[in-house]
Design a protein around this motif. Structure first.
Motif, mmCIF file in Angstrom:
data_model
loop_
_atom_site.group_PDB
_atom_site.id
_atom_site.type_symbol
_atom_site.label_atom_id
_atom_site.label_comp_id
_atom_site.label_asym_id
_atom_site.label_seq_id
_atom_site.Cartn_x
_atom_site.Cartn_y
_atom_site.Cartn_z
ATOM 1 N N ALA A 1 5.330 17.280 -10.103
ATOM 2 C CA ALA A 1 7.426 17.576 -10.757
ATOM 3 C C ALA A 1 7.879 18.523 -9.150
ATOM 4 C CB ALA A 1 6.725 18.525 -11.683
ATOM 5 N N LEU A 2 7.187 18.932 -8.354
ATOM 6 C CA LEU A 2 7.876 19.951 -7.564
ATOM 7 C C LEU A 2 8.085 18.255 -6.937
ATOM 8 C CD1 LEU A 2 8.261 21.859 -5.983
ATOM 9 C CD2 LEU A 2 6.366 21.897 -4.651
ATOM 10 N N MET A 3 7.258 17.471 -6.102
ATOM 11 C CA MET A 3 7.791 16.531 -5.413
ATOM 12 C C MET A 3 8.928 15.689 -5.753
ATOM 13 S SD MET A 3 5.622 16.509 -2.688
ATOM 14 C CE MET A 3 5.624 18.668 -2.796
ATOM 15 N N LEU A 4 9.188 15.183 -7.132
ATOM 16 C CA LEU A 4 9.990 14.654 -7.827
ATOM 17 C C LEU A 4 11.160 15.619 -7.944
ATOM 18 C CD1 LEU A 4 8.845 13.156 -11.223
ATOM 19 C CD2 LEU A 4 9.190 11.623 -8.725
ATOM 20 N N PHE A 5 11.375 16.632 -8.121
ATOM 21 C CA PHE A 5 12.370 17.722 -7.736
ATOM 22 C C PHE A 5 13.311 17.042 -6.493
ATOM 23 C CE2 PHE A 5 14.516 21.493 -6.555
ATOM 24 C CZ PHE A 5 15.042 21.783 -7.667
ATOM 25 N N LEU A 6 11.696 17.391 -5.463
ATOM 26 C CA LEU A 6 12.385 17.488 -4.084
ATOM 27 C C LEU A 6 12.924 16.269 -3.845
ATOM 28 C CD1 LEU A 6 9.514 19.454 -2.212
ATOM 29 C CD2 LEU A 6 12.034 20.447 -2.628
ATOM 30 N N ALA A 7 12.264 15.275 -4.359
ATOM 31 C CA ALA A 7 12.544 13.498 -3.669
ATOM 32 C C ALA A 7 13.837 13.709 -4.266
ATOM 33 C CB ALA A 7 11.589 12.400 -4.963
ATOM 34 N N VAL A 8 14.387 13.938 -5.792
ATOM 35 C CA VAL A 8 15.554 13.378 -6.450
ATOM 36 C C VAL A 8 17.050 14.495 -5.967
ATOM 37 C CG1 VAL A 8 16.996 13.734 -8.153
ATOM 38 C CG2 VAL A 8 14.957 12.766 -8.350
ATOM 39 N N PHE A 9 16.897 16.507 -5.943
ATOM 40 C CA PHE A 9 17.527 17.131 -5.514
ATOM 41 C C PHE A 9 17.548 17.493 -4.266
ATOM 42 C CE2 PHE A 9 17.350 17.612 -9.731
ATOM 43 C CZ PHE A 9 18.527 16.649 -10.535
ATOM 44 N N GLY A 10 16.717 16.738 -2.930
ATOM 45 C CA GLY A 10 16.029 17.096 -1.873
ATOM 46 C C GLY A 10 17.980 18.012 -0.987
ATOM 47 N N ASP A 11 18.748 16.776 -1.186
ATOM 48 C CA ASP A 11 19.299 17.380 -0.524
ATOM 49 C C ASP A 11 20.571 18.244 -0.240
ATOM 50 O OD1 ASP A 11 19.299 14.863 1.109
ATOM 51 O OD2 ASP A 11 20.765 13.816 0.006
ATOM 52 N N PHE A 12 20.543 19.003 -1.805
ATOM 53 C CA PHE A 12 20.773 20.832 -2.449
ATOM 54 C C PHE A 12 19.662 21.680 -1.816
ATOM 55 C CE2 PHE A 12 22.312 17.308 -5.084
ATOM 56 C CZ PHE A 12 23.693 17.331 -5.123
ATOM 57 N N VAL A 13 18.719 20.944 -2.315
ATOM 58 C CA VAL A 13 17.503 22.651 -1.647
ATOM 59 C C VAL A 13 17.576 22.463 -0.349
ATOM 60 C CG1 VAL A 13 15.087 23.185 -2.314
ATOM 61 C CG2 VAL A 13 16.622 21.430 -3.548
ATOM 62 N N ALA A 14 17.431 21.365 0.584
ATOM 63 C CA ALA A 14 16.905 21.746 2.537
ATOM 64 C C ALA A 14 18.025 22.821 2.519
ATOM 65 C CB ALA A 14 17.058 20.125 3.088
ATOM 66 N N PRO A 15 17.041 23.286 3.656
ATOM 67 C CA PRO A 15 18.014 24.528 4.050
ATOM 68 C C PRO A 15 19.157 23.881 5.289
ATOM 69 C CG PRO A 15 15.790 25.014 4.777
ATOM 70 C CD PRO A 15 16.213 23.814 3.509
ATOM 71 N N GLN A 16 18.638 22.232 6.171
ATOM 72 C CA GLN A 16 19.296 22.301 7.053
ATOM 73 C C GLN A 16 19.643 20.657 6.429
ATOM 74 O OE1 GLN A 16 18.317 23.160 10.909
ATOM 75 N NE2 GLN A 16 18.190 25.982 9.591
ATOM 76 N N GLU A 17 20.761 19.974 7.079
ATOM 77 C CA GLU A 17 20.525 18.511 7.941
ATOM 78 C C GLU A 17 18.784 18.383 8.700
ATOM 79 O OE1 GLU A 17 22.708 15.125 7.341
ATOM 80 O OE2 GLU A 17 23.399 17.189 6.561
ATOM 81 N N PHE A 18 18.392 17.711 8.125
ATOM 82 C CA PHE A 18 16.775 17.833 8.463
ATOM 83 C C PHE A 18 17.193 16.265 10.216
ATOM 84 C CE2 PHE A 18 16.472 12.586 8.891
ATOM 85 C CZ PHE A 18 17.256 12.125 7.638
ATOM 86 N N THR A 19 18.264 16.126 10.881
ATOM 87 C CA THR A 19 18.249 15.780 12.067
ATOM 88 C C THR A 19 19.383 17.036 12.882
ATOM 89 O OG1 THR A 19 20.525 14.557 11.124
ATOM 90 C CG2 THR A 19 18.960 12.983 11.531
ATOM 91 N N ALA A 20 19.731 17.728 12.536
ATOM 92 C CA ALA A 20 20.220 18.614 13.292
ATOM 93 C C ALA A 20 18.997 18.944 14.097
ATOM 94 C CB ALA A 20 20.907 19.912 12.236
ATOM 95 N N MET A 21 19.745 19.827 15.250
ATOM 96 C CA MET A 21 19.022 20.099 16.096
ATOM 97 C C MET A 21 19.076 21.316 16.860
ATOM 98 S SD MET A 21 18.771 16.959 18.830
ATOM 99 C CE MET A 21 19.296 15.749 18.449
ATOM 100 N N ASP A 22 18.841 22.675 16.844
ATOM 101 C CA ASP A 22 19.041 23.421 17.071
ATOM 102 C C ASP A 22 18.037 23.957 18.924
ATOM 103 O OD1 ASP A 22 19.149 26.688 17.866
ATOM 104 O OD2 ASP A 22 18.564 27.072 15.920
ATOM 105 N N LEU A 23 18.628 24.079 20.429
ATOM 106 C CA LEU A 23 18.200 22.996 21.349
ATOM 107 C C LEU A 23 17.767 24.796 21.504
ATOM 108 C CD1 LEU A 23 19.956 20.828 22.916
ATOM 109 C CD2 LEU A 23 17.397 20.501 21.591
ATOM 110 N N MET A 24 18.752 26.142 20.712
ATOM 111 C CA MET A 24 17.622 27.197 21.418
ATOM 112 C C MET A 24 16.663 27.600 20.752
ATOM 113 S SD MET A 24 20.210 27.993 23.188
ATOM 114 C CE MET A 24 19.741 29.674 23.562
#
Lengths: 311, 282
Positions: free
Chosen positions: B28-51
């Protein structure tokens, strides 16, 4: 018996022909290797010359039949990268792959079958539970994860074993263990369920009821019958002696056939990929044929039943 | 057969064991992440933080650490779960539909159609799928649609064998021939009457094939021949993390754990369902 063999042999040849067709269709229709190898900026004359020398501009059906003909005469083309015969290139790598897969196979059989038999005979006991737990883990942990975890522990943390390459026999330890553990788990699970199924059969009850000692019942009645499904799995493992190493060889940078396949696939080196496909098919088919013969030896019904139902 | 007799009487709809409940929770957790991942993820998955490159887990703002480019591992993990699950779901559905259709065709037409389907099934079962997939993928290029379609060929032969066998035996039973004699078209007989009757067996097979598809996809992506960057999948993350195994093992550990737990959860659910639902298991 002769008919049984003939049917099996015919099927084996058919499978090889299917693989050849598959290889041809997929690899020839999927794109233009000429532009890929030479790059887009090459003059068209160079591309034309390349296509001609590789026979890529002939009609497809012609390429198809000449491909069959070439294979029959043992010519599998040259590697598009360095121009060496593909067969030679692949053959050079086979010993390295077998150096991993043969010991791994022995490890699988040596651990998997006794563990499965023991677990089935002591069903529900602590050993059975452990075997089942490890068996489930062996199925759910992919080999690249297991391999990397072993690297972390034995190479990075403890520094006991090298993490990749092929210089000493120590380099082979981790890849062999990685392959062997997963396979042993699968084999143990199969052996266990085959054995449990056999132990529930009426003839086992009859044998022990008429006073045959339990050890003799196991050796004389249970093991030979449980051997039949187990042989199938072992046959499949023998058949994947070449193919089974793709992922593990990549994890450990082991210069075998599997590593060669991954590199050849990313370079679109048609001849090499085709050669490996055929090699894999040939080992698989040969192993299946041997399994069929073993069935005949293990189960007299198969010999009379002329080959049907041996799945 | 003897096993079924020996086991305890079926406890009806008793509560599933704890392990299965945990498995369901994880799925259920995996399905939730698969469906609502964009809202839950703390950041954009490609966002770089070079510091904040290669920061270890439990760093402020990066609970699972960051990778070589300072990208948040948790966000990438969620994006990866999403891609891997979509591929596995799509592939499982395609393979079930394809296999069932072929199985029904074999059962309906018999003769050479049946022989051809069985021969293809034998061929598919005999060749290591990874090798076939490797050949197809790299030569057709790496496209997500193609990857799903290719994975969709995985395991079709199992559904085909099951569907064929069950459809043949259903055809001999009263209900199927009754519909046929009432004038039902073959399509109606197969889809409306036989399919619902064999659905539980097929669903069990799906739960058993699904984890294998996840493993296959992650293996291909690990080799760099599956999902391609900038997209990410679980196998991809492990493959990328391998480069940093000494300096930043957390990059590969979290996706590896997700792969293992997900395959474990789905396959134990499948085993449990099979014991419970499937009338054909021995």
């Amino acid at each position: 018996m002769l008919r049984f063999l003939a049917v099996r042999f015919g099927r084996a040849l058919l499978t090889v022909a299917l693989v050849v067709t598959f290889a041809f269709v997929v690899l020839r229709l999927s794109g233009d290797p000429a532009t890929l190898i030479l790059g887009p900026e090459v003059p068209p004359e160079a591309i034309r010359a390349f296509r001609e020398s590789w026979g890529l501009d002939e009609p497809l059906w012609r390429q198809y039949f000449s491909y069959f003909g070439a294979i029959a005469s043992g010519d599998l083309g040259n590697s598009m990268r360095d121009g060496r015969p593909a067969l030679e290139l692949v053959a050079d790598r086979i010993p390295a792959t077998l150096a991993l897969t043969v010991p791994a196979l022995l490890l699988k059989i040596g651990i998997g079958i006794p563990a499965g038999v023991y677990a089935a005979m002591h069903r529900g006991g602590p050993i059975d539970r452990t075997v089942m737990l490890v068996a489930v883990a062996g199925f759910t942990v992919p080999s690249f994860v297991l391999g990397l975890v072993l690297v972390m522990v034995f190479s990075v943390q403890l520094g006991w074993l090298p993490s990749g390459g092929r210089d000493t026999w120590l380099h082979a330890v981790l890849p062999i263990v990685t392959m062997g553990v997963g396979g042993a788990a699968i084999l143990a699970r199969f052996t266990r369920s085959a054995m449990i199924e056999v132990l529930g059969q009426p003839y086992i009850r009859t044998a022990s009821a008429k006073g045959v000692p339990w050890g003799a019942v196991i050796r004389g009645h249970a093991l030979p019958n449980a051997a039949i499904p187990t042989v199938t799995i072992v046959g499949f493992m023998v058949g994947s002696l070449i193919a089974g190493a793709v992922v593990v060889e990549s994890v450990f940078s082991w210069p075998g056939v599997g590593r060669l396949l991954v590199v050849a696939v990313s370079n679109r080196d048609l001849a090499v990929v085709q050669t490996i496909l055929l090699l894999v098919a040939a080992t698989m088919v040969t192993a299946n044929l041997i399994v069929d013969l073993l069935y005949g030896a293990l189960d007299p019904r198969m010999r009379r039943g002329a080959g049907q139902g041996a799945h | 057969m003897a096993l079924a007799e020996a086991s305890a009487p079926r406890p009806g709809l008793a509560r599933p064991p704890l392990g299965i409940l945990l498995a369901l929770l994880w799925i259920a957790l995996m399905l939730f992440l698969a469906v609502f991942g964009d809202f839950v993820a703390p950041q954009e998955f490609t966002a770089m933080d070079l510091m904040a490159r290669l920061s270890p887990p439990f760093t402020e703002g990066h609970w699972l650490g960051t990778d070589e480019l300072g990208r948040d591992v948790l966000s990438r993990l969620i994006a990866s779960i999403r891609v891997s699950l979509i591929i596995a779901f799509g592939a499982t559905l395609i393979s079930a539909a394809l296999g069932t259709t072929l199985g029904f065709l074999a059962a309906h037409f018999r003769g050479w159609v049946e022989q051809a389907v069985l021969m293809l099934a034998d061929f598919q079962a005999a060749m290591p799928f990874l090798i076939l997939a490797l050949a197809v993928l790299a030569f057709f290029g790496n496209d997500l649609t193609l990857l799903v379609l290719l994975m969709g060929l995985y395991g079709w032969e199992r559904y085909a064998r099951i569907a064929r066998g069950l459809a043949i035996s259903a055809g001999a039973q009263g209900y199927a021939s009754a519909v046929r004699q009432l004038g039902g078209t073959p399509r109606r007989v197969y889809l409306r009457h036989i399919l619902p009757n064999i659905a539980s067996t097929l669903i069990v097979s799906m739960t058993l094939v699904f984890p294998e598809v996840i493993l296959l996809e992650s293996g291909l992506s690990f080799l760099g021949l599956g999902v391609q960057p900038p997209m990410t999948s679980l196998g991809n993350m492990v493959g990328y993390g391998r480069e940093y195994i000494t300096r930043a093992p957390w990059i590969l550990l979290s996706p590896a754990v997700v792969i293992v737990l997900t395959t474990l959860a789905v396959s134990s659910l499948g085993d449990w369902l099979r014991d419970r639902l499937d009338p054909t298991t021995r």
